[in-house]
Design a protein around this motif. Sequence first.
Motif, PDB file in Angstrom:
ATOM      1  N   VAL A   1       0.845  -1.198   0.000  1.00 43.43           N
ATOM      2  CA  VAL A   1       0.000   0.000   0.000  1.00 43.43           C
ATOM      3  C   VAL A   1       0.880   1.248   0.000  1.00 43.43           C
ATOM      4  N   ALA A   2       0.299   2.359  -0.473  1.00 36.33           N
ATOM      5  CA  ALA A   2       0.981   3.653  -0.418  1.00 36.33           C
ATOM      6  C   ALA A   2       0.739   4.267   0.959  1.00 36.33           C
ATOM      7  N   ILE A   3       1.782   4.859   1.533  1.00 41.87           N
ATOM      8  CA  ILE A   3       1.717   5.332   2.921  1.00 41.87           C
ATOM      9  C   ILE A   3       2.082   6.806   2.983  1.00 41.87           C
ATOM     10  N   ARG A   4       1.246   7.599   3.624  1.00 47.61           N
ATOM     11  CA  ARG A   4       1.554   9.011   3.879  1.00 47.61           C
ATOM     12  C   ARG A   4       1.494   9.248   5.390  1.00 47.61           C
ATOM     13  N   PRO A   5       2.660   9.363   6.062  1.00 45.87           N
ATOM     14  CA  PRO A   5       2.650   9.663   7.504  1.00 45.87           C
ATOM     15  C   PRO A   5       1.997  11.016   7.756  1.00 45.87           C
ATOM     16  N   LEU A   6       1.267  11.125   8.830  1.00 51.61           N
ATOM     17  CA  LEU A   6       0.583  12.364   9.180  1.00 51.61           C
ATOM     18  C   LEU A   6       1.396  13.118  10.225  1.00 51.61           C
ATOM     19  N   GLU A   7       1.395  14.424  10.127  1.00 53.54           N
ATOM     20  CA  GLU A   7       2.178  15.256  11.040  1.00 53.54           C
ATOM     21  C   GLU A   7       1.262  15.953  12.034  1.00 53.54           C
ATOM     22  N   GLY A   8       1.849  16.317  13.165  1.00 51.47           N
ATOM     23  CA  GLY A   8       1.093  17.047  14.176  1.00 51.47           C
ATOM     24  C   GLY A   8       0.950  16.247  15.450  1.00 51.47           C
ATOM     25  N   ALA A   9       0.885  16.972  16.575  1.00 42.41           N
ATOM     26  CA  ALA A   9       0.772  16.303  17.880  1.00 42.41           C
ATOM     27  C   ALA A   9      -0.499  15.494  17.994  1.00 42.41           C
ATOM     28  N   ASP A  10      -1.546  15.897  17.266  1.00 41.62           N
ATOM     29  CA  ASP A  10      -2.812  15.159  17.338  1.00 41.62           C
ATOM     30  C   ASP A  10      -2.831  13.964  16.393  1.00 41.62           C
ATOM     31  N   ALA A  11      -1.727  13.752  15.669  1.00 40.37           N
ATOM     32  CA  ALA A  11      -1.661  12.623  14.733  1.00 40.37           C
ATOM     33  C   ALA A  11      -0.673  11.577  15.235  1.00 40.37           C
ATOM     34  N   GLN A  12      -0.614  11.403  16.524  1.00 41.44           N
ATOM     35  CA  GLN A  12       0.247  10.374  17.093  1.00 41.44           C
ATOM     36  C   GLN A  12      -0.406   9.811  18.352  1.00 41.44           C
ATOM     37  N   ARG A  13       0.085   8.672  18.766  1.00 43.05           N
ATOM     38  CA  ARG A  13      -0.400   8.074  20.009  1.00 43.05           C
ATOM     39  C   ARG A  13       0.794   7.617  20.837  1.00 43.05           C
ATOM     40  N   ASN A  14       0.580   7.537  22.127  1.00 44.53           N
ATOM     41  CA  ASN A  14       1.558   6.948  23.027  1.00 44.53           C
ATOM     42  C   ASN A  14       1.154   5.506  23.290  1.00 44.53           C
ATOM     43  N   VAL A  15       2.083   4.594  23.040  1.00 46.88           N
ATOM     44  CA  VAL A  15       1.877   3.192  23.393  1.00 46.88           C
ATOM     45  C   VAL A  15       2.611   2.967  24.701  1.00 46.88           C
ATOM     46  N   SER A  16       1.903   2.496  25.715  1.00 44.70           N
ATOM     47  CA  SER A  16       2.458   2.427  27.064  1.00 44.70           C
ATOM     48  C   SER A  16       2.310   1.038  27.675  1.00 44.70           C
ATOM     49  N   LEU A  17       3.175   0.772  28.638  1.00 44.17           N
ATOM     50  CA  LEU A  17       3.053  -0.429  29.459  1.00 44.17           C
ATOM     51  C   LEU A  17       2.391  -0.004  30.761  1.00 44.17           C
ATOM     52  N   VAL A  18       1.259  -0.635  31.059  1.00 45.97           N
ATOM     53  CA  VAL A  18       0.496  -0.320  32.266  1.00 45.97           C
ATOM     54  C   VAL A  18       0.595  -1.496  33.226  1.00 45.97           C
ATOM     55  N   PHE A  19       0.918  -1.215  34.484  1.00 47.35           N
ATOM     56  CA  PHE A  19       0.955  -2.266  35.489  1.00 47.35           C
ATOM     57  C   PHE A  19       0.663  -1.667  36.859  1.00 47.35           C
ATOM     58  N   HIS A  20       0.342  -2.543  37.819  1.00 46.21           N
ATOM     59  CA  HIS A  20      -0.001  -2.083  39.159  1.00 46.21           C
ATOM     60  C   HIS A  20       1.272  -1.813  39.943  1.00 46.21           C
ATOM     61  N   GLU A  21       1.289  -0.708  40.656  1.00 47.18           N
ATOM     62  CA  GLU A  21       2.492  -0.308  41.402  1.00 47.18           C
ATOM     63  C   GLU A  21       2.885  -1.322  42.468  1.00 47.18           C
ATOM     64  N   THR A  22       1.919  -2.094  42.962  1.00 46.01           N
ATOM     65  CA  THR A  22       2.213  -3.059  44.025  1.00 46.01           C
ATOM     66  C   THR A  22       2.362  -4.484  43.502  1.00 46.01           C
ATOM     67  N   ASN A  23       2.398  -4.655  42.191  1.00 41.13           N
ATOM     68  CA  ASN A  23       2.544  -6.000  41.629  1.00 41.13           C
ATOM     69  C   ASN A  23       3.855  -6.623  42.102  1.00 41.13           C
ATOM     70  N   ALA A  24       3.774  -7.879  42.543  1.00 41.23           N
ATOM     71  CA  ALA A  24       4.968  -8.563  43.047  1.00 41.23           C
ATOM     72  C   ALA A  24       6.023  -8.757  41.965  1.00 41.23           C
ATOM     73  N   ASN A  25       5.606  -8.661  40.689  1.00 42.08           N
ATOM     74  CA  ASN A  25       6.530  -8.879  39.577  1.00 42.08           C
ATOM     75  C   ASN A  25       7.121  -7.587  39.019  1.00 42.08           C
ATOM     76  N   VAL A  26       7.043  -6.496  39.775  1.00 41.06           N
ATOM     77  CA  VAL A  26       7.581  -5.215  39.288  1.00 41.06           C
ATOM     78  C   VAL A  26       9.040  -5.324  38.847  1.00 41.06           C
ATOM     79  N   PRO A  27       9.935  -6.037  39.570  1.00 43.05           N
ATOM     80  CA  PRO A  27      11.317  -6.150  39.075  1.00 43.05           C
ATOM     81  C   PRO A  27      11.397  -6.782  37.681  1.00 43.05           C
ATOM     82  N   LEU A  28      10.567  -7.788  37.418  1.00 40.47           N
ATOM     83  CA  LEU A  28      10.546  -8.387  36.081  1.00 40.47           C
ATOM     84  C   LEU A  28      10.000  -7.387  35.069  1.00 40.47           C
TER      85      LEU A  28
END
Length: 290
Positions: free
Chosen positions: A248-275
């Motif tokens: 496919v043909a691809i045209r990246p979009l510019e601007g702060a509203d044309a992006q997303r943050n991909v994040s890792l979410v976890f519980h602060e008290t999870n026993a596996n925080v070191p991992l």
Amino acid sequence: MNLRALRSLVAIQDSKSFVEAAQRLKINQSAISMQIKALEEELQVALFDRSVRPPVMTPTAIAIARSAREILELLEGIRETAENADALTGRLMLGCIPTATIGFLPNVLQAINRRYPGIHMRVQSALSEPLVEGVQDGTLDAAIVTEPAKLPAGLRSEIIMRERLALISAFDAGTPPTVEAILDANFIRFNRHAGVGRIIGRFLASRRIEPDEFMELDSIEAIIEMVERGIGIAIVPERPLESYRQRVAIRPLEGADAQRNVSLVFHETNANVPLLEAVLALFRQASGQG
């Protein structure tokens, strides 16, 4: 504060003697005496009653030695963690949005297997909202999600990567169309209930574009196939398109509203925080933003 002096103070308390403490630490007695003297001067307190022979620790010195022991144990724990980083072991239940399972997640899982063979991962795919709920109720250790505007209390979010949106069209359409061309085309919408779908919706609204929504899909592979066959055009996250640049043909979009943050979410008290901290570093490295 000199850690050697604290170590000497603890050694004297344990051995009841300057001489034996020096032997235990493999230094001469004069060095220990100098360290204790320097510590007394720094704290401006007498640590030993020298009116008796041998000198005995004052109550203040005993209290300081107790705190010093805790500090030294913490430092030893840090050292052991660093030395045994490669030996991290455990099981992690990971949730992941579908768009991150293409290209990105396989690369990370390979890196985890090489770097931390003792970490065993199980992965399930879903949209961001139910994944966050899974982390909150403890059925998931962590989840890769499109970062939500607000997280439930107790959850921690760490950005893995910032990702642009891109407009895709069929190759035979010529030059990739501009965003405004969406008004004159069949628009294949990414699931509006997905995190990235909401970002796409806000992007279009900010441009005052109300497309003819010909189709709504939640599979990026299905969207790409529709676009490749000339059935419509679409806006999708850019990173999963790496494997489809010949299709496919691809045209990246510019601007702060044309992006997303991909994040890792976890519980602060999870026993596996070191991992999770170790895995987080590999996520960022794989995204090129670590």
